[in-house]
Design a protein around this motif. Structure first.
Motif, PDB file in Angstrom:
ATOM      1  N   PHE A   1      60.540 105.273 -40.152  1.00 43.84           N
ATOM      2  CA  PHE A   1      59.892 106.280 -39.332  1.00 43.84           C
ATOM      3  C   PHE A   1      58.764 105.598 -38.551  1.00 43.84           C
ATOM      4  O   PHE A   1      57.584 105.694 -38.889  1.00 43.84           O
ATOM      5  CB  PHE A   1      59.383 107.414 -40.203  1.00 43.84           C
ATOM      6  N   GLY A   2      59.172 104.858 -37.523  1.00 44.62           N
ATOM      7  CA  GLY A   2      58.238 104.087 -36.728  1.00 44.62           C
ATOM      8  C   GLY A   2      57.460 103.110 -37.574  1.00 44.62           C
ATOM      9  O   GLY A   2      57.972 102.517 -38.524  1.00 44.62           O
ATOM     10  N   ARG A   3      56.185 102.937 -37.219  1.00 44.62           N
ATOM     11  CA  ARG A   3      55.317 102.039 -37.984  1.00 44.62           C
ATOM     12  C   ARG A   3      54.649 102.749 -39.149  1.00 44.62           C
ATOM     13  O   ARG A   3      53.885 102.139 -39.896  1.00 44.62           O
ATOM     14  CB  ARG A   3      54.233 101.461 -37.055  1.00 44.62           C
ATOM     15  N   LEU A   4      54.938 104.047 -39.316  1.00 45.70           N
ATOM     16  CA  LEU A   4      54.307 104.789 -40.392  1.00 45.70           C
ATOM     17  C   LEU A   4      54.913 104.452 -41.742  1.00 45.70           C
ATOM     18  O   LEU A   4      54.189 104.199 -42.716  1.00 45.70           O
ATOM     19  CB  LEU A   4      54.400 106.292 -40.136  1.00 45.70           C
ATOM     20  N   ALA A   5      56.247 104.452 -41.844  1.00 45.77           N
ATOM     21  CA  ALA A   5      56.865 104.277 -43.163  1.00 45.77           C
ATOM     22  C   ALA A   5      58.249 103.675 -43.060  1.00 45.77           C
ATOM     23  O   ALA A   5      59.043 104.046 -42.184  1.00 45.77           O
ATOM     24  CB  ALA A   5      56.947 105.619 -43.889  1.00 45.77           C
ATOM     25  N   ASP A   6      58.534 102.749 -43.948  1.00 49.36           N
ATOM     26  CA  ASP A   6      59.888 102.297 -44.254  1.00 49.36           C
ATOM     27  C   ASP A   6      60.243 102.863 -45.622  1.00 49.36           C
ATOM     28  O   ASP A   6      59.545 102.591 -46.609  1.00 49.36           O
ATOM     29  CB  ASP A   6      59.968 100.771 -44.300  1.00 49.36           C
ATOM     30  N   ILE A   7      61.296 103.658 -45.659  1.00 45.31           N
ATOM     31  CA  ILE A   7      61.722 104.248 -46.929  1.00 45.31           C
ATOM     32  C   ILE A   7      63.053 103.617 -47.301  1.00 45.31           C
ATOM     33  O   ILE A   7      64.047 103.744 -46.585  1.00 45.31           O
ATOM     34  CB  ILE A   7      61.812 105.777 -46.836  1.00 45.31           C
ATOM     35  N   HIS A   8      63.045 102.913 -48.417  1.00 48.71           N
ATOM     36  CA  HIS A   8      64.194 102.134 -48.852  1.00 48.71           C
ATOM     37  C   HIS A   8      64.967 102.934 -49.908  1.00 48.71           C
ATOM     38  O   HIS A   8      64.486 103.128 -51.028  1.00 48.71           O
ATOM     39  CB  HIS A   8      63.744 100.797 -49.442  1.00 48.71           C
ATOM     40  N   ALA A   9      66.154 103.411 -49.538  1.00 48.80           N
ATOM     41  CA  ALA A   9      66.997 104.165 -50.470  1.00 48.80           C
ATOM     42  C   ALA A   9      67.745 103.192 -51.369  1.00 48.80           C
ATOM     43  O   ALA A   9      68.417 102.272 -50.888  1.00 48.80           O
ATOM     44  CB  ALA A   9      67.977 105.044 -49.700  1.00 48.80           C
ATOM     45  N   LEU A  10      67.623 103.380 -52.677  1.00 48.53           N
ATOM     46  CA  LEU A  10      68.225 102.470 -53.655  1.00 48.53           C
ATOM     47  C   LEU A  10      69.491 103.068 -54.268  1.00 48.53           C
ATOM     48  O   LEU A  10      69.755 104.265 -54.176  1.00 48.53           O
ATOM     49  CB  LEU A  10      67.224 102.169 -54.779  1.00 48.53           C
TER      50      LEU A  10
END
Length: 538
Positions: A316-325
């Motif tokens: 989500f842009g530079r706000l968050a990287d969400i890594h689904a495991l």
């Protein structure tokens, strides 16, 4: 948003499709038709006698320029054969994407083909949209028009949006209660919903036993799910819930699985019910195909027989990287629990809950991220949980406690990458909890690297309670900061101040129309990921 960790070469993709065809009978053409990449000469005017959109619509895995859409045609969703009452032929499904609810400004149109091979599901991948914008979409087959769905594209990669509103949810056993939590989630007007596993359950459903809803079901539901037809039927039953359909139509979903999408507590290619590996992998191939057919997943997530690559980064842009495991498909199994030395097996350095390839991918993703927040969408409890006492330790091997070396390697990767903020979202537990993630749980002075925020179940476990007999054991672990055993979900606001987590709980799920309340709010301040500040009841 980027979508990393899923690319493969054309040769590898071709090999994957051939393997999938061998194990399931699904062809590459069916996949291409279903995503709208290979239009076929199917009459769009061909009609069906009844509404085929009984299972709703959905969107998923947003990118800055697009999103994947989903629907599955099923005029009679509870058809015992699992086919939804659809004829054994292809149907053209058209879709429209608009900037307004009335569809007066349509910006994208297209057609995908629903084939019997993929349960008459379609997964068109829409491109050319503007970043960070709300869109509305709908499908059409002949005279039938679906409900409209709402979705939002991800922000541009270089943008740091002011706020991201999202939720996490898990564990929705249809037969154990109503999905009222989703009704309240819809009212939250979220940007995205992360589902962390146990979308369906494989157990036989029987009146007078586990069936808590006042409905009559045929005998085809009273069997343990093993075949593709049975998995399809179980998804259809689950997706008939109106609150679940509303939540899918309200926001983009990012989904991963745990065990019950296949079978309780399975580990890699090993069933806990002692069937042969060949039999189990055949079952797993059917389960993975049904998972893909019924959820808004991209073509890169299509199964390869009994394998499917779900781990990925959603940005989500530079706000968050969400890594689904994916903590289920690649994990090592355990030797017989009666064997000597099994208690020490959890410390075996060769054991992994993620598998070597996924561990390497996650390490690289943490190092390459430029986002303010790195968040893991994780299935089972990562923090240590000792359910014994000072002299009688007790750990559950199905969680990260069964893979301590794998957990240590993740901790080392976080310490080395030094992301500005690190947090973990977890499901599975049927409880709401907050845990500090430490470098050493046996050292009270050990460093805290992040916070684990675990949501309770949507319905699994029936009504639950604010506390229960396990609370004292949980809270005796000093890094566990919250324990509640009611049903509900987690609502998040992520902004420049930090990550704010509202624990939303329902007093019951055994009846419809339960109210919702906020049990408490935890805030993880920006730059202090090891500190979760609790607010009073809201």
């Amino acid at each position: 948003m980027s979508y990393r960790g899923t690319a493969s070469s054309p040769l590898a993709e071709s090999a994957s499709r051939r393997t999938f065809l061998q194990l399931t009978g699904v062809s590459s053409a069916a996949f291409l038709l279903g995503i709208g990449a290979c239009p076929a000469p199917v009459s769009a005017a061909e009609s069906l006698p009844a509404d085929p959109f009984t299972l709703g619509v959905a969107s998923g895995d947003p990118l800055p320029d697009g999103v994947v859409l989903w629907t599955r045609l099923a005029p009679t969703p509870l058809d015992p054969e699992g086919r939804g009452g659809m004829p054994e032929r292809d149907f053209a499904v058209s879709y429209e994407v608009a900037t307004d609810e009335r569809f007066s400004t349509i910006v994208r149109r297209g057609t995908a083909v629903a084939t019997p091979e993929l349960g008459h599901s379609v997964h068109p991948e829409v491109k050319g949209l503007e970043p960070g914008r709300v869109y509305h979409y709908r499908f059409r087959v002949g005279k039938h028009v679906s409900r409209a769905g709402r979705t939002r594209t991800a922000p541009a990669a270089a943008i740091a949006p002011q706020k991201l509103a999202f939720a996490s949810a898990s564990c929705q056993a249809w037969y154990e209660g109503y999905y009222t939590a989703y009704r309240h989630m819809v009212a939250d007007e979220l940007d995205a919903i992360f589902f962390l596993g146990d979308y369906v359950y494989e157990y036989a459903i029987r009146a007078g036993a586990n069936l808590k809803r006042p409905v009559a079901l045929g005998s085809e539901h009273a069997v343990k799910v093993r075949t593709l037809a049975q998995y399809r039927l179980r998804y259809s039953l689950t997706k008939t819930d109106p609150d679940l359909q509303a939540a899918h139509a309200a926001a983009a979903w990012i989904v991963t699985w745990d065990d019950h999408e296949v079978e309780n507590n399975y580990a890699g290619g090993v069933s806990q019910y002692k069937i042969t590996e060949k039999e189990f992998l055949t079952q797993r191939a059917a389960a993975y195909q049904a998972f893909y057919e019924n959820l808004p997943l991209r073509s890169v997530n299509t199964p390869n027989g009994p394998s499917a690559r779900l781990y990925r980064t959603v940005s989500f842009g530079r706000l968050a990287d969400i890594h689904a495991l994916d903590t289920r498909q690649y994990r090592n199994t355990y030797p017989d629990t009666n064997a000597s030395g099994v208690a020490q097996e959890r410390h075996n350095p060769d054991r992994s809950i993620l598998g070597a390839a996924q561990e390497q991918w996650l390490t690289e993703a943490l190092h390459s991220s430029r986002a303010n927040w790195n968040i893991l969408a994780n299935q089972v409890l990562m923090a240590q949980l000792d359910m014994g006492g000072a002299d009688d330790h007790l750990y559950f091997y199905d969680r990260w406690d069964g893979f301590t070396a794998s957990r240590d390697r993740l901790v080392a990767a976080v310490l080395d990458a030094q992301p500005p903020n690190f947090a973990v979202l977890t499901g599975d537990l049927h409880r709401s909890t907050v845990a500090e993630l430490r470098t050493d749980y046996d050292d009270p002075d050990a460093s805290v690297i992040g916070v684990e925020l675990a949501c309770t179940s949507i319905s699994s476990g029936t009504d639950g309670a604010a506390t229960d007999t396990l609370a004292a054991n949980w809270l005796s672990n000093e890094h566990i900061r919250l324990y509640n055993a009611q049903r509900g979900y987690l609502r998040f606001d992520l902004d420049k101040e930090g990550l704010h987590a509202d624990y939303r709980v329902l007093p019951y799920v055994s009846k419809e129309n339960a109210p919702v309340s906020t049990l408490t709010r935890f805030t993880v301040p920006h730059g202090e990921p090891g500190v979760a500040q609790q607010s009073p009841l809201l």
